[in-house]
Design an enzyme around this catalytic site. Structure first.
Site, PDB file in Angstrom:
ATOM      1  N   HIS A 161      25.150  28.031  14.556  1.00 44.86           N
ATOM      2  CA  HIS A 161      25.035  27.353  13.263  1.00 44.86           C
ATOM      3  C   HIS A 161      25.269  28.391  12.177  1.00 44.86           C
ATOM      4  CE1 HIS A 161      22.331  23.762  14.618  1.00 44.86           C
ATOM      5  NE2 HIS A 161      23.286  24.017  15.493  1.00 44.86           N
ATOM      6  N   GLU A 216      23.565  29.185   9.586  1.00 45.23           N
ATOM      7  CA  GLU A 216      22.370  29.978   9.275  1.00 45.23           C
ATOM      8  C   GLU A 216      22.148  31.087  10.288  1.00 45.23           C
ATOM      9  OE1 GLU A 216      21.175  25.587   8.402  1.00 45.23           O
ATOM     10  OE2 GLU A 216      22.538  26.659   9.725  1.00 45.23           O
ATOM     11  N   CYS A 228      18.139  22.800  10.482  1.00 47.58           N
ATOM     12  CA  CYS A 228      17.520  22.101  11.604  1.00 47.58           C
ATOM     13  C   CYS A 228      16.297  22.891  12.084  1.00 47.58           C
ATOM     14  CB  CYS A 228      18.526  21.938  12.738  1.00 47.58           C
ATOM     15  SG  CYS A 228      18.969  23.513  13.545  1.00 47.58           S
ATOM     16  N   CYS A 263      17.173  26.529  13.214  1.00 45.19           N
ATOM     17  CA  CYS A 263      17.473  27.424  12.096  1.00 45.19           C
ATOM     18  C   CYS A 263      16.240  27.699  11.252  1.00 45.19           C
ATOM     19  CB  CYS A 263      18.608  26.848  11.266  1.00 45.19           C
ATOM     20  SG  CYS A 263      20.169  26.814  12.189  1.00 45.19           S
TER      21      CYS A 263
END
Length: 170
Positions: A58, A60, A88, A91
């Site tokens: 992701h 992040e 999410c 993260c």
């Protein structure tokens, strides 16, 4: 009148949006992030799950790894993370563990958001670290980018199904 923080937030969110657009060019879900320390971007990234076939890539997670390498520390104190979509659970866990004190995101994620939508890990007192969160910075632009991406994806899939059905009918 906007303050210097609001102007900086918009400036860095625009950088995150640029990263999100790079993701879109690769066919990735257009989510981008930048991590800022002392007014300087020390991490920049975007989703790469499809490209890498790695569920942890992701935006992040990518910028957190870059920033930790840049600072030579896993503690990302005095940093702000800017991301186009609410993080999410994975993260937000990484944000908390990295001790990032501030998170700024563009739009909420009503499906898996963990900074206010579904969960709110940023202020959960059971954790040893809290994250000051600002939501909605350039939210309309962030939301529109994601919505258009998924509309185009659905249209492409529909078109492919229709071609497949036409070929099957022969």
């Amino acid at each position: 009148m906007t303050t210097g923080v609001e102007n900086a937030d918009e400036m860095f969110m625009r950088e995150a949006l640029k990263s999100a657009q790079l993701a879109q060019e690769l066919g990735e879900v257009p989510i981008g992030a930048v991590l800022v320390h002392d007014g300087e971007i020390i991490g920049r990234g975007y989703n790469l799950r499809e490209t890498s076939q790695d569920p942890t890539t992701h935006a992040e997670m990518i910028v957190i790894r870059q920033a930790a390498a840049h600072l030579g520390s896993w503690r990302l104190l005095d940093c702000t993370l800017y991301v186009t979509l609410e993080p999410c659970v994975m993260c937000m866990g990484a944000i908390i563990l990295a001790r990032i004190p501030r998170l700024v995101y563009g739009c909420r994620d009503p499906r898996v958001g963990a900074a206010g939508s579904i969960y709110n890990f940023s202020s959960d007192e059971r954790f040893n670290h809290r994250v000051v969160t600002t939501e909605g910075v350039l939210g309309e632009e962030c939301s529109t980018l994601l919505s258009r991406f998924f509309q185009e994806l659905r249209a492409t899939k529909r078109s492919a199904r229709m071609r497949h059905n036409d070929e099957s009918a022969c």
